[in-house]
Design a protein around this motif. Structure first.
Motif, PDB file in Angstrom:
ATOM      1  N   THR A 123      -0.591 -27.969   2.148  1.00 13.17           N
ATOM      2  CA  THR A 123       0.250 -27.409   1.101  1.00 13.17           C
ATOM      3  C   THR A 123       0.942 -26.148   1.599  1.00 13.17           C
ATOM      4  O   THR A 123       0.294 -25.197   2.052  1.00 13.17           O
ATOM      5  CB  THR A 123      -0.582 -27.088  -0.149  1.00 13.17           C
ATOM      6  N   VAL A 124       2.272 -26.149   1.505  1.00 12.19           N
ATOM      7  CA  VAL A 124       3.075 -25.035   2.005  1.00 12.19           C
ATOM      8  C   VAL A 124       2.738 -23.749   1.246  1.00 12.19           C
ATOM      9  O   VAL A 124       2.552 -23.762   0.029  1.00 12.19           O
ATOM     10  CB  VAL A 124       4.574 -25.366   1.853  1.00 12.19           C
ATOM     11  N   GLY A 125       2.641 -22.661   1.979  1.00 16.49           N
ATOM     12  CA  GLY A 125       2.363 -21.371   1.359  1.00 16.49           C
ATOM     13  C   GLY A 125       1.574 -20.476   2.290  1.00 16.49           C
ATOM     14  O   GLY A 125       1.318 -20.802   3.442  1.00 16.49           O
ATOM     15  N   THR A 126       1.216 -19.323   1.791  1.00 12.96           N
ATOM     16  CA  THR A 126       0.394 -18.388   2.544  1.00 12.96           C
ATOM     17  C   THR A 126      -1.024 -18.432   1.985  1.00 12.96           C
ATOM     18  O   THR A 126      -1.222 -18.412   0.766  1.00 12.96           O
ATOM     19  CB  THR A 126       0.961 -16.971   2.482  1.00 12.96           C
ATOM     20  N   TRP A 127      -1.997 -18.506   2.871  1.00  9.46           N
ATOM     21  CA  TRP A 127      -3.392 -18.687   2.476  1.00  9.46           C
ATOM     22  C   TRP A 127      -4.232 -17.509   2.945  1.00  9.46           C
ATOM     23  O   TRP A 127      -4.019 -16.971   4.031  1.00  9.46           O
ATOM     24  CB  TRP A 127      -3.949 -19.978   3.057  1.00  9.46           C
ATOM     25  N   ASN A 128      -5.188 -17.148   2.121  1.00 15.97           N
ATOM     26  CA  ASN A 128      -6.150 -16.100   2.431  1.00 15.97           C
ATOM     27  C   ASN A 128      -7.538 -16.703   2.277  1.00 15.97           C
ATOM     28  O   ASN A 128      -7.882 -17.226   1.221  1.00 15.97           O
ATOM     29  CB  ASN A 128      -5.957 -14.915   1.484  1.00 15.97           C
ATOM     30  N   ILE A 129      -8.320 -16.659   3.345  1.00 15.98           N
ATOM     31  CA  ILE A 129      -9.705 -17.136   3.288  1.00 15.98           C
ATOM     32  C   ILE A 129     -10.628 -15.929   3.296  1.00 15.98           C
ATOM     33  O   ILE A 129     -10.628 -15.138   4.246  1.00 15.98           O
ATOM     34  CB  ILE A 129     -10.043 -18.065   4.464  1.00 15.98           C
ATOM     35  N   HIS A 130     -11.395 -15.769   2.226  1.00 12.08           N
ATOM     36  CA  HIS A 130     -12.377 -14.696   2.155  1.00 12.08           C
ATOM     37  C   HIS A 130     -13.723 -15.276   2.585  1.00 12.08           C
ATOM     38  O   HIS A 130     -14.301 -16.121   1.903  1.00 12.08           O
ATOM     39  CB  HIS A 130     -12.478 -14.142   0.735  1.00 12.08           C
ATOM     40  N   VAL A 131     -14.205 -14.823   3.738  1.00 10.82           N
ATOM     41  CA  VAL A 131     -15.471 -15.307   4.299  1.00 10.82           C
ATOM     42  C   VAL A 131     -16.588 -14.364   3.871  1.00 10.82           C
ATOM     43  O   VAL A 131     -16.497 -13.151   4.072  1.00 10.82           O
ATOM     44  CB  VAL A 131     -15.398 -15.376   5.841  1.00 10.82           C
ATOM     45  N   SER A 132     -17.641 -14.906   3.283  1.00 11.05           N
ATOM     46  CA  SER A 132     -18.768 -14.088   2.819  1.00 11.05           C
ATOM     47  C   SER A 132     -19.996 -14.214   3.701  1.00 11.05           C
ATOM     48  O   SER A 132     -20.988 -13.521   3.479  1.00 11.05           O
ATOM     49  CB  SER A 132     -19.139 -14.483   1.375  1.00 11.05           C
ATOM     50  N   THR A 133     -19.958 -15.097   4.702  1.00 11.09           N
ATOM     51  CA  THR A 133     -21.117 -15.340   5.566  1.00 11.09           C
ATOM     52  C   THR A 133     -21.047 -14.448   6.797  1.00 11.09           C
ATOM     53  O   THR A 133     -20.143 -14.607   7.629  1.00 11.09           O
ATOM     54  CB  THR A 133     -21.168 -16.814   5.993  1.00 11.09           C
ATOM     55  N   PRO A 134     -21.992 -13.499   6.973  1.00  7.25           N
ATOM     56  CA  PRO A 134     -21.929 -12.582   8.125  1.00  7.25           C
ATOM     57  C   PRO A 134     -22.031 -13.293   9.467  1.00  7.25           C
ATOM     58  O   PRO A 134     -21.430 -12.855  10.445  1.00  7.25           O
ATOM     59  CB  PRO A 134     -23.129 -11.646   7.897  1.00  7.25           C
ATOM     60  N   GLY A 135     -22.812 -14.378   9.533  1.00  7.22           N
ATOM     61  CA  GLY A 135     -23.041 -15.055  10.810  1.00  7.22           C
ATOM     62  C   GLY A 135     -22.081 -16.182  11.102  1.00  7.22           C
ATOM     63  O   GLY A 135     -22.412 -17.093  11.863  1.00  7.22           O
ATOM     64  N   ALA A 136     -20.871 -16.128  10.521  1.00  6.23           N
ATOM     65  CA  ALA A 136     -19.905 -17.218  10.695  1.00  6.23           C
ATOM     66  C   ALA A 136     -18.726 -16.767  11.537  1.00  6.23           C
ATOM     67  O   ALA A 136     -18.393 -15.578  11.604  1.00  6.23           O
ATOM     68  CB  ALA A 136     -19.403 -17.705   9.344  1.00  6.23           C
ATOM     69  N   VAL A 137     -18.097 -17.727  12.197  1.00 11.34           N
ATOM     70  CA  VAL A 137     -16.811 -17.505  12.834  1.00 11.34           C
ATOM     71  C   VAL A 137     -15.854 -18.553  12.274  1.00 11.34           C
ATOM     72  O   VAL A 137     -16.155 -19.746  12.261  1.00 11.34           O
ATOM     73  CB  VAL A 137     -16.902 -17.591  14.377  1.00 11.34           C
ATOM     74  N   VAL A 138     -14.724 -18.099  11.743  1.00  6.38           N
ATOM     75  CA  VAL A 138     -13.746 -18.985  11.107  1.00  6.38           C
ATOM     76  C   VAL A 138     -12.430 -18.855  11.861  1.00  6.38           C
ATOM     77  O   VAL A 138     -11.944 -17.739  12.089  1.00  6.38           O
ATOM     78  CB  VAL A 138     -13.560 -18.638   9.621  1.00  6.38           C
ATOM     79  N   GLN A 139     -11.857 -20.000  12.258  1.00  2.15           N
ATOM     80  CA  GLN A 139     -10.626 -20.015  13.036  1.00  2.15           C
ATOM     81  C   GLN A 139      -9.607 -20.955  12.389  1.00  2.15           C
ATOM     82  O   GLN A 139      -9.980 -21.991  11.830  1.00  2.15           O
ATOM     83  CB  GLN A 139     -10.896 -20.488  14.468  1.00  2.15           C
ATOM     84  N   ALA A 140      -8.336 -20.592  12.501  1.00  2.00           N
ATOM     85  CA  ALA A 140      -7.245 -21.431  12.002  1.00  2.00           C
ATOM     86  C   ALA A 140      -6.404 -21.892  13.184  1.00  2.00           C
ATOM     87  O   ALA A 140      -6.091 -21.100  14.081  1.00  2.00           O
ATOM     88  CB  ALA A 140      -6.390 -20.664  11.004  1.00  2.00           C
ATOM     89  N   PHE A 141      -6.034 -23.182  13.183  1.00  6.86           N
ATOM     90  CA  PHE A 141      -5.274 -23.777  14.286  1.00  6.86           C
ATOM     91  C   PHE A 141      -4.073 -24.555  13.740  1.00  6.86           C
ATOM     92  O   PHE A 141      -4.180 -25.195  12.687  1.00  6.86           O
ATOM     93  CB  PHE A 141      -6.136 -24.764  15.092  1.00  6.86           C
ATOM     94  N   ARG A 142      -2.965 -24.528  14.461  1.00  3.54           N
ATOM     95  CA  ARG A 142      -1.887 -25.444  14.180  1.00  3.54           C
ATOM     96  C   ARG A 142      -2.317 -26.858  14.571  1.00  3.54           C
ATOM     97  O   ARG A 142      -3.085 -27.032  15.517  1.00  3.54           O
ATOM     98  CB  ARG A 142      -0.629 -25.064  14.971  1.00  3.54           C
ATOM     99  N   SER A 143      -1.795 -27.853  13.868  1.00  7.67           N
ATOM    100  CA  SER A 143      -2.204 -29.236  14.141  1.00  7.67           C
ATOM    101  C   SER A 143      -1.817 -29.680  15.542  1.00  7.67           C
ATOM    102  O   SER A 143      -2.438 -30.588  16.099  1.00  7.67           O
ATOM    103  CB  SER A 143      -1.572 -30.174  13.113  1.00  7.67           C
ATOM    104  N   VAL A 144      -0.810 -29.030  16.142  1.00  3.89           N
ATOM    105  CA  VAL A 144      -0.360 -29.428  17.478  1.00  3.89           C
ATOM    106  C   VAL A 144      -1.115 -28.705  18.583  1.00  3.89           C
ATOM    107  O   VAL A 144      -0.883 -28.970  19.762  1.00  3.89           O
ATOM    108  CB  VAL A 144       1.156 -29.159  17.634  1.00  3.89           C
ATOM    109  N   ASP A 145      -2.020 -27.789  18.243  1.00  2.00           N
ATOM    110  CA  ASP A 145      -2.738 -27.027  19.258  1.00  2.00           C
ATOM    111  C   ASP A 145      -4.081 -26.580  18.696  1.00  2.00           C
ATOM    112  O   ASP A 145      -4.175 -25.553  18.024  1.00  2.00           O
ATOM    113  CB  ASP A 145      -1.910 -25.815  19.686  1.00  2.00           C
ATOM    114  N   LEU A 146      -5.127 -27.351  18.992  1.00  2.00           N
ATOM    115  CA  LEU A 146      -6.471 -27.002  18.541  1.00  2.00           C
ATOM    116  C   LEU A 146      -7.229 -26.185  19.589  1.00  2.00           C
ATOM    117  O   LEU A 146      -8.440 -26.019  19.496  1.00  2.00           O
ATOM    118  CB  LEU A 146      -7.262 -28.270  18.192  1.00  2.00           C
TER     119      LEU A 146
END
Length: 411
Positions: free
Chosen positions: A96-119
């Motif tokens: 879905t087109v737009g700007t997204w904000n992910i609020h991560v609450s887990t201290p021991g996590a790593v969250v990454q965002a990738f374009r579909s053409v480059d993982l």
């Protein structure tokens, strides 16, 4: 395949990972990527004569453990989920087109965002609790991977996915550098089913600071999209809402261009329509600041016939080498030896410039230093070779040295 070459210096080769299962149970390929900067710890030289491939394979095929099985996210919501196994991943797909904000609450996590053409190369990343911003444009979905920071851990991933509305200063739409974001003045564009019909929409921009002290120039443009014509004006605001500069009156294609008084920082952009006009609006933010990361210096052929070369690196930012360069002694070099610059210059070798980085190499002698050459890494247009490794070659006085660098994508 046609990209397998016999030339040992070619980068156009492929590595393969062949999976042989120990049991009949299906496995999950959590992540496949090409680690472009895989190097030896001691010399920081490339480990391979071509780009390698890294694959993380789990023993349990369950849930959204891989990009192929990614869970779609189409609207703001919260999730609380646990990977199927220690070291496993949770994947989500944002179309879905737009700007997204992910609020991560887990201290021991790593969250990454990738374009579909480059993982392989993340466009945004967050380690531990905090916020992660990214934008989705038409036809370019984004995949988000959530995993434990510790390989043997299996925490519950608590995250809130929020799609910015732009209807208020505290809920702006993120404007990434060099990307046109389409909005509109007849509904809340980010949530079309909610007719907000606001007269002004708010956007968030983040300007990186200049390493040279040269003030950057930013440009924000708005115009009607899909053939629509609206009269608008654009304002630049502080995060507290104070107006800093404005385009003044209303026009069909207002452009706000200004030189920032500070080195960088966060700002709000407000786009206001004239009266009750409705239609699509395209908004774009650009800056003449570019980020360049200096990776390493490599000696192919040394200058001295006897003994090692003793090399110093001269650098200037946004000016010529004759203007009081910074001098960095890199130590001794023998043939086929490299030194990292990522721990010696800036933050992990990265500098932010408007014009470019000028570089010179000198071999230190008892007599006047031998000039091995000089060159400039130009800032270049936005997205010019972003993420690709380039090199400057220095062949003065019979030597052969390379300085490797990359242009870092702007946020």
């Amino acid at each position: 395949p046609r990209n397998i070459r016999s030339n040992s210096n070619s980068r156009e080769k492929l590595d393969y990972v062949l999976l042989r299962r120990a049991t009949a149970a299906p496995a999950c390929v959590h992540h496949q990527r090409m680690p472009w900067k895989l190097m030896r710890d001691s010399t920081r030289a490339d480990l391979s004569d071509h780009w390698p491939v890294e694959v993380t394979i789990g023993s349990t095929l369950e849930g959204n453990c891989s990009p192929h099985r990614a869970e779609p996210v189409t609207a703001s919501r919260t999730v609380s989920a646990m990977p199927a196994e220690p070291g496993g991943s949770l994947w989500y797909r944002f179309d879905t087109v737009g700007t997204w904000n992910i609020h991560v609450s887990t201290p021991g996590a790593v969250v990454q965002a990738f374009r579909s053409v480059d993982l392989s190369n993340a466009i945004a990343s967050k380690t531990g609790a905090g916020h992660l911003f990214f934008s989705v444009t038409h036809g370019r979905p984004v995949y988000v991977r959530a995993a434990a920071l510790a390989r043997n851990d299996r925490p519950t991933m608590a995250m809130a996915f929020h799609r910015g509305t732009g209807a208020a200063m505290n809920d702006p739409i993120h404007l990434p550098t060099g990307v046109t974001v389409r909005t509109g003045f007849w509904f809340d564009f980010q949530n079309p089913s909610s007719p907000a019909n606001a007269d002004e929409q708010y956007f968030y921009i983040r300007a990186r600071g200049s390493s040279s002290g040269v003030r950057q120039t930013i440009r924000v443009a708005a115009k009607g999209g899909q053939g629509d014509t609206l009269r608008m004006r654009v304002r630049l605001l502080s995060m507290a809402g104070k107006e800093l500069v404005s385009t003044g009156g209303f026009s069909t294609a207002p452009v706000l261009k200004t030189k920032l008084k500070k080195a960088g920082g966060a700002y709000l952009v407000a786009v206001r329509r004239d009266g009750g006009q409705i239609g699509h609006v395209d908004v774009r933010y650009d800056t003449n600041l570019r980020s360049i990361r200096l990776l390493r210096v490599r000696c192919n052929v040394q200058e001295d016939n006897t003994g090692d070369d003793h090399i110093k690196l001269l650098t200037t930012l946004d000016r010529s080498l004759s203007s009081n360069p910074s001098v960095l002694n890199l130590g001794s070099f023998d043939g086929d030896q490299a030194r990292s610059l990522e721990t010696k210059i800036g933050s992990k070798g990265m500098v932010n410039v408007v014009k470019g980085v000028s570089i010179g190499l000198r071999e230190i002698d008892n007599d006047p230093d031998d000039d091995l050459g000089s060159g400039t890494i130009k800032a270049g247009p936005l997205a010019f070779e972003d993420g690709k490794v380039g090199r400057l070659r220095f062949t003065g006085d019979g030597a052969d040295y390379d300085v490797y660098y990359e242009r870092v994508p702007m946020p």
